[in-house]
Design a protein around this motif. Sequence first.
Motif, PDB file in Angstrom:
ATOM      1  N   ARG A 196       0.835  -1.207   0.000  1.00  0.00           N
ATOM      2  CA  ARG A 196       0.000   0.000   0.000  1.00  0.00           C
ATOM      3  C   ARG A 196       0.868   1.255   0.000  1.00  0.00           C
ATOM      4  NH1 ARG A 196      -3.428   3.326  -1.873  1.00  0.00           N
ATOM      5  NH2 ARG A 196      -4.315   4.794  -0.369  1.00  0.00           N
ATOM      6  N   ALA A 197       1.934   1.258   0.772  1.00  0.00           N
ATOM      7  CA  ALA A 197       2.837   2.412   0.780  1.00  0.00           C
ATOM      8  C   ALA A 197       3.442   2.629  -0.599  1.00  0.00           C
ATOM      9  CB  ALA A 197       3.933   2.207   1.819  1.00  0.00           C
ATOM     10  N   ALA A 198       3.871   1.551  -1.238  1.00  0.00           N
ATOM     11  CA  ALA A 198       4.430   1.659  -2.586  1.00  0.00           C
ATOM     12  C   ALA A 198       3.389   2.195  -3.566  1.00  0.00           C
ATOM     13  CB  ALA A 198       4.936   0.297  -3.045  1.00  0.00           C
ATOM     14  N   GLN A 199       2.168   1.721  -3.423  1.00  0.00           N
ATOM     15  CA  GLN A 199       1.085   2.168  -4.302  1.00  0.00           C
ATOM     16  C   GLN A 199       0.837   3.669  -4.139  1.00  0.00           C
ATOM     17  OE1 GLN A 199      -2.843   0.753  -3.202  1.00  0.00           O
ATOM     18  NE2 GLN A 199      -3.498   0.699  -5.351  1.00  0.00           N
ATOM     19  N   ARG A 200       0.852   4.164  -2.918  1.00  0.00           N
ATOM     20  CA  ARG A 200       0.619   5.596  -2.692  1.00  0.00           C
ATOM     21  C   ARG A 200       1.719   6.437  -3.341  1.00  0.00           C
ATOM     22  NH1 ARG A 200       0.331   7.616   2.868  1.00  0.00           N
ATOM     23  NH2 ARG A 200      -0.510   9.471   1.829  1.00  0.00           N
ATOM     24  N   LEU A 201       2.948   5.977  -3.237  1.00  0.00           N
ATOM     25  CA  LEU A 201       4.040   6.711  -3.880  1.00  0.00           C
ATOM     26  C   LEU A 201       3.847   6.759  -5.392  1.00  0.00           C
ATOM     27  CD1 LEU A 201       7.093   5.330  -1.877  1.00  0.00           C
ATOM     28  CD2 LEU A 201       6.165   7.651  -1.744  1.00  0.00           C
ATOM     29  N   LEU A 202       3.525   5.635  -5.978  1.00  0.00           N
ATOM     30  CA  LEU A 202       3.346   5.579  -7.431  1.00  0.00           C
ATOM     31  C   LEU A 202       2.165   6.433  -7.871  1.00  0.00           C
ATOM     32  CD1 LEU A 202       4.028   1.765  -7.935  1.00  0.00           C
ATOM     33  CD2 LEU A 202       5.535   3.654  -8.586  1.00  0.00           C
ATOM     34  N   GLU A 203       1.079   6.402  -7.094  1.00  0.00           N
ATOM     35  CA  GLU A 203      -0.095   7.209  -7.435  1.00  0.00           C
ATOM     36  C   GLU A 203       0.213   8.700  -7.380  1.00  0.00           C
ATOM     37  OE1 GLU A 203      -2.973   5.842  -4.636  1.00  0.00           O
ATOM     38  OE2 GLU A 203      -3.598   4.114  -5.861  1.00  0.00           O
ATOM     39  N   ALA A 204       1.186   9.078  -6.539  1.00  0.00           N
ATOM     40  CA  ALA A 204       1.589  10.478  -6.420  1.00  0.00           C
ATOM     41  C   ALA A 204       2.648  10.862  -7.452  1.00  0.00           C
ATOM     42  CB  ALA A 204       2.112  10.746  -5.007  1.00  0.00           C
ATOM     43  N   GLY A 205       2.936   9.945  -8.344  1.00  0.00           N
ATOM     44  CA  GLY A 205       3.924  10.230  -9.377  1.00  0.00           C
ATOM     45  C   GLY A 205       5.357  10.122  -8.905  1.00  0.00           C
ATOM     46  N   LEU A 206       5.562   9.384  -7.801  1.00  0.00           N
ATOM     47  CA  LEU A 206       6.898   9.219  -7.235  1.00  0.00           C
ATOM     48  C   LEU A 206       7.398   7.798  -7.501  1.00  0.00           C
ATOM     49  CD1 LEU A 206       5.981  10.979  -3.894  1.00  0.00           C
ATOM     50  CD2 LEU A 206       7.708  11.823  -5.500  1.00  0.00           C
ATOM     51  N   PRO A 207       8.691   7.623  -7.681  1.00  0.00           N
ATOM     52  CA  PRO A 207       9.206   6.284  -7.987  1.00  0.00           C
ATOM     53  C   PRO A 207       9.208   5.365  -6.766  1.00  0.00           C
ATOM     54  CG  PRO A 207      11.019   7.836  -7.788  1.00  0.00           C
ATOM     55  CD  PRO A 207       9.757   8.649  -7.686  1.00  0.00           C
ATOM     56  N   CYS A 208       9.034   4.085  -7.018  1.00  0.00           N
ATOM     57  CA  CYS A 208       9.150   3.081  -5.944  1.00  0.00           C
ATOM     58  C   CYS A 208       9.516   1.738  -6.579  1.00  0.00           C
ATOM     59  CB  CYS A 208       7.851   2.967  -5.152  1.00  0.00           C
ATOM     60  SG  CYS A 208       8.021   1.922  -3.674  1.00  0.00           S
ATOM     61  N   PRO A 209      10.759   1.600  -7.030  1.00  0.00           N
ATOM     62  CA  PRO A 209      11.157   0.368  -7.722  1.00  0.00           C
ATOM     63  C   PRO A 209      11.231  -0.871  -6.824  1.00  0.00           C
ATOM     64  CG  PRO A 209      13.025   1.857  -7.488  1.00  0.00           C
ATOM     65  CD  PRO A 209      11.814   2.626  -7.072  1.00  0.00           C
ATOM     66  N   VAL A 210      11.434  -0.676  -5.506  1.00  0.00           N
ATOM     67  CA  VAL A 210      11.601  -1.824  -4.614  1.00  0.00           C
ATOM     68  C   VAL A 210      10.562  -1.788  -3.501  1.00  0.00           C
ATOM     69  CG1 VAL A 210      13.127  -2.953  -2.949  1.00  0.00           C
ATOM     70  CG2 VAL A 210      14.073  -2.006  -5.062  1.00  0.00           C
TER      71      VAL A 210
END
Length: 377
Positions: A196-210
């Motif tokens: 969920r944390a990774a999803q929030r970052l991606l939804e905000a246009g921020l990278p989260c490769p791992v």
Amino acid sequence: MTTLQELDTPTALIDTRRMQRNIERMQERVKTLGVRFRPHVKTTKCLPVVRAQIAAGAQGITVSTLKEAEEFFDAGIADILYAVGMVPGKLPQALALRQRGCDLKIIADNVAAAREIGSFGKTHGSVFEVWIEIDTDGHRSGIKPEEEALLEVARVLQESGMRLGGVMTHAGSSYDYDNHADLLAISERERAGAVRAAQRLLEAGLPCPVTSIGSTPTALTAEHLDGVTELRAGVYVLFDLVMRNVGVCTVDDIALSVLTTVIGHQEEKGWAIVDAGWMAMSRDRGTQKQKHDFGFGQVCTEDGAVLEGYILSGANQEHGILSRSGETDRSIAERFPIGTRLRILPNHACATGAQHPGYQAMRPDGNTETWPRFYGW
């Protein structure tokens, strides 16, 4: 090479057959779950052990001190996650590693730390890779998956030119459970929170490769790791009595023990005195709050057979008290004469290992060799 019978006591022993079996079990588990594996090497801080983990398929390592990062990088291991919150005073040490070519990742879980990392990196012309620590169980550190601070930290890092590497979490509260249903629930909470944390970052246009999660109990319990990219675990390589009580191993899986010698008796109390006190075993009493309390350790024969009911019930600095749990054994001196050599299984492998400058690695042929370990921060 030295035989077991020739070793001085107290001495930390690693049963290499059990260790290798534990490594292969975890690696097969990770393969089934379909993720990368980054073992936490703080358990042993020992190069031969870590090389065995990498030979089995581990990709990168996790460390708890920058000293570990320095030692393992010097040995040729470059992909390293420093999984303790970064503070300003340690940034020069981290920078020096990166300047030497170490692919060091650091973590942050608050805006203040993120700002310090960004400012230091810009000042020194360096881009740190930073992972954000997520709190999925209220155990210790991290940002809760839905907190606004998650996006604030990510934006501070990005705006300062640092590289946002992903999110990581550790279900430390998994050690508090002892049945499959509870462990399954905490493992799913760990997975879902990190994803969920990774999803929030991606939804905000921020990278989260791992998306990195892990503890030994959850790694050995999770039914799936959808959305996760890597798993971390540490104590599995040796196991201990806490893990036995949690239910993810048996005493026959515990690869670490302390060789000790009987040096005296208090027959009226039912005690045998051994030369392994808390300086050899550590003060860790991790089984005290669990359903089965092993005192300072489970007593075994010199060749490793468990002596049911006999534990290290007390420990002074260099003296251990061996007794029978729940009763007074008046024949203790007859059962364990002066000079009897025994082995004690530890409550916490990391803590017991930290009491010794090295391990004696016991090979299947009965011979042992010295495996150094290191200290420091």
